[in-house]
Design a protein around this motif. Sequence first.
Motif, mmCIF file in Angstrom:
data_model
loop_
_atom_site.group_PDB
_atom_site.id
_atom_site.type_symbol
_atom_site.label_atom_id
_atom_site.label_comp_id
_atom_site.label_asym_id
_atom_site.label_seq_id
_atom_site.Cartn_x
_atom_site.Cartn_y
_atom_site.Cartn_z
ATOM 1 N N LEU A 209 0.836 -1.307 -0.506
ATOM 2 C CA LEU A 209 -0.071 -0.018 0.454
ATOM 3 C C LEU A 209 0.811 0.857 0.238
ATOM 4 O O LEU A 209 0.003 1.959 -0.413
ATOM 5 C CB LEU A 209 -1.227 0.116 1.343
ATOM 6 N N GLN A 210 1.706 0.948 -0.444
ATOM 7 C CA GLN A 210 2.772 1.975 -0.606
ATOM 8 C C GLN A 210 3.873 1.647 -0.277
ATOM 9 O O GLN A 210 4.653 0.177 -0.254
ATOM 10 C CB GLN A 210 3.321 2.602 1.519
ATOM 11 N N PRO A 211 4.851 3.082 -1.168
ATOM 12 C CA PRO A 211 6.506 2.000 -1.783
ATOM 13 C C PRO A 211 7.499 1.541 -1.012
ATOM 14 O O PRO A 211 7.303 2.808 1.072
ATOM 15 C CB PRO A 211 6.227 3.450 -2.372
ATOM 16 N N ILE A 212 7.955 1.026 -1.189
ATOM 17 C CA ILE A 212 9.062 -0.209 -0.554
ATOM 18 C C ILE A 212 9.976 0.671 -0.749
ATOM 19 O O ILE A 212 10.439 0.768 -2.002
ATOM 20 C CB ILE A 212 9.277 -0.990 -0.866
ATOM 21 N N LEU A 213 10.924 1.558 0.246
ATOM 22 C CA LEU A 213 12.227 2.175 -0.449
ATOM 23 C C LEU A 213 13.177 1.640 0.748
ATOM 24 O O LEU A 213 13.753 0.963 1.669
ATOM 25 C CB LEU A 213 11.979 3.289 0.648
ATOM 26 N N GLY A 214 14.730 1.534 -0.503
ATOM 27 C CA GLY A 214 15.869 1.200 0.539
ATOM 28 C C GLY A 214 16.362 -0.170 -0.338
ATOM 29 O O GLY A 214 15.327 -1.421 -0.136
ATOM 30 N N PHE A 215 17.559 -0.340 -0.203
ATOM 31 C CA PHE A 215 18.369 -1.588 -0.411
ATOM 32 C C PHE A 215 17.888 -2.884 0.163
ATOM 33 O O PHE A 215 17.390 -3.797 0.062
ATOM 34 C CB PHE A 215 19.806 -1.761 -0.655
ATOM 35 N N ASP A 216 17.618 -2.556 2.201
ATOM 36 C CA ASP A 216 17.065 -3.359 2.073
ATOM 37 C C ASP A 216 15.812 -4.499 2.586
ATOM 38 O O ASP A 216 15.840 -5.046 2.213
ATOM 39 C CB ASP A 216 17.953 -3.295 3.989
ATOM 40 N N ALA A 217 15.135 -3.227 2.574
ATOM 41 C CA ALA A 217 13.983 -3.656 2.720
ATOM 42 C C ALA A 217 13.066 -3.928 1.129
ATOM 43 O O ALA A 217 12.658 -5.312 0.999
ATOM 44 C CB ALA A 217 13.052 -1.689 2.354
ATOM 45 N N VAL A 218 13.857 -3.960 0.158
ATOM 46 C CA VAL A 218 13.870 -4.625 -1.327
ATOM 47 C C VAL A 218 13.523 -5.907 -1.338
ATOM 48 O O VAL A 218 13.578 -6.449 -1.806
ATOM 49 C CB VAL A 218 14.046 -3.195 -2.233
ATOM 50 N N MET A 219 14.966 -5.337 -0.969
ATOM 51 C CA MET A 219 15.691 -7.141 -0.564
ATOM 52 C C MET A 219 15.338 -8.459 0.402
ATOM 53 O O MET A 219 14.423 -9.545 0.006
ATOM 54 C CB MET A 219 17.682 -7.127 -0.006
ATOM 55 N N LYS A 220 14.728 -7.837 1.208
ATOM 56 C CA LYS A 220 13.511 -8.590 2.166
ATOM 57 C C LYS A 220 12.080 -9.137 1.605
ATOM 58 O O LYS A 220 11.969 -10.263 1.643
ATOM 59 C CB LYS A 220 13.065 -7.308 3.843
ATOM 60 N N VAL A 221 11.698 -8.057 0.917
ATOM 61 C CA VAL A 221 10.682 -8.037 0.090
ATOM 62 C C VAL A 221 10.624 -8.878 -1.108
ATOM 63 O O VAL A 221 10.148 -10.073 -1.009
ATOM 64 C CB VAL A 221 9.307 -6.899 -0.477
ATOM 65 N N HIS A 222 11.547 -8.981 -1.768
ATOM 66 C CA HIS A 222 12.483 -10.220 -2.863
ATOM 67 C C HIS A 222 12.680 -11.781 -2.210
ATOM 68 O O HIS A 222 11.854 -12.355 -2.727
ATOM 69 C CB HIS A 222 12.933 -9.650 -3.637
ATOM 70 N N ALA A 223 12.867 -11.687 -1.247
ATOM 71 C CA ALA A 223 13.622 -12.869 -0.315
ATOM 72 C C ALA A 223 11.897 -13.388 -0.002
ATOM 73 O O ALA A 223 11.549 -14.456 -0.456
ATOM 74 C CB ALA A 223 14.043 -12.898 0.744
ATOM 75 N N GLN A 224 10.801 -12.893 0.222
ATOM 76 C CA GLN A 224 9.170 -13.796 0.870
ATOM 77 C C GLN A 224 8.698 -13.898 -0.275
ATOM 78 O O GLN A 224 8.520 -14.855 -0.775
ATOM 79 C CB GLN A 224 8.867 -12.401 1.395
ATOM 80 N N LEU A 225 9.275 -12.937 -1.638
ATOM 81 C CA LEU A 225 8.076 -13.117 -2.742
ATOM 82 C C LEU A 225 8.796 -14.559 -3.702
ATOM 83 O O LEU A 225 8.046 -14.796 -4.231
ATOM 84 C CB LEU A 225 8.364 -11.708 -3.830
ATOM 85 N N ALA A 226 10.287 -14.678 -3.382
ATOM 86 C CA ALA A 226 10.824 -15.761 -4.036
ATOM 87 C C ALA A 226 10.277 -16.807 -3.395
ATOM 88 O O ALA A 226 10.336 -18.276 -4.584
ATOM 89 C CB ALA A 226 13.073 -15.891 -3.380
ATOM 90 N N ALA A 227 10.201 -17.072 -2.298
ATOM 91 C CA ALA A 227 9.826 -17.720 -1.437
ATOM 92 C C ALA A 227 8.231 -18.359 -1.884
ATOM 93 O O ALA A 227 8.012 -19.696 -2.048
ATOM 94 C CB ALA A 227 9.523 -18.197 -0.048
ATOM 95 N N LEU A 228 7.660 -17.330 -2.219
ATOM 96 C CA LEU A 228 6.001 -17.686 -2.901
ATOM 97 C C LEU A 228 5.914 -18.542 -4.341
ATOM 98 O O LEU A 228 5.763 -19.200 -4.347
ATOM 99 C CB LEU A 228 5.408 -16.523 -2.973
ATOM 100 N N PHE A 229 7.114 -17.450 -4.950
ATOM 101 C CA PHE A 229 7.252 -18.257 -6.295
ATOM 102 C C PHE A 229 8.062 -19.762 -6.019
ATOM 103 O O PHE A 229 7.943 -20.220 -7.901
ATOM 104 C CB PHE A 229 8.612 -16.631 -7.062
#
Length: 285
Positions: A209-229
């Motif tokens: 619902l809000q932009p995700i800002l910064g390297f660490d936050a973006v990497m954390k989200v993509h780690a979670q997404l990778a588990a879903l993928f």
Amino acid sequence: MADSAHEDAAAVFDPLRPKLVRVAYRMLGSVADAEDMVQEAFIRWMGADRTSVREPEAFLRRTVTRLCLDQLKSARLKRETYVGPWLPDPVVEEEPEDDVTLPLMLALERLSPLERAAFLLHDVFGQSFDEVAATIDRDAAACRQLAARARTHVREERPRFQIEQQRGLELANAFFAASRHGDMKTLGSMLAADVSVHSDGGGKRPAALQPILGFDAVMKVHAQLAALFAKHGSTLVRAGFINGLPGFVTREADGELQTTALEIENGKVVAIYVVRNPDKLVHLH
């Protein structure tokens, strides 16, 4: 005679339709709304006294722009209640569009409708200020001021780092592979320190619902997404340029399409734009 006149009118209009849709889309950021405005312009063209029109293209561009100015008023009200970040409808092409990229379209959203029209008509579509004045019912001096104000607001969002076409596609494909296969090391090497993610689900599909800002936050989200993928999959439909940025179209586990566009500076991804709202993806099916 009437049928012949209508056929002649359509024969003049049809070759101009792609240009008119382009103008309307740049104004509105919505493919469906742009097509509606152009269709309304066609209806008006069929009912106009065409014998008095010396330049059909100029007449039709004025008609479309004025319809878009009216549409922008209601569009702004819709944006105020939109769920999460709003992104323009993704337009996917084989080659990049350099004049109006996705970041610039977002910057245009901050302008008044008249500033937006003056900037697009003069700076992007190359009309003289006299032509702009005739289109938006202001004098040429006022149009110069509108365009100048717009230019000040959007200057930082004009493309500053042109990326070679093939390199852009290579980065898009590499980003897809790393993000879907959970290759966090490769993914991290592609991201800038101040990278951001902007995802548009429109309240119809899950999205931040809000932009995700910064390297660490973006990497954390993509780690979670990778588990879903890994569990549910994500299939590449095609790579290409989305609103001028390298990116790709995927089909996600729920069967819906999704687009991902990458803003790249100095070889690093500085922003990731994801459109998940199914209403904005209908034209890609």
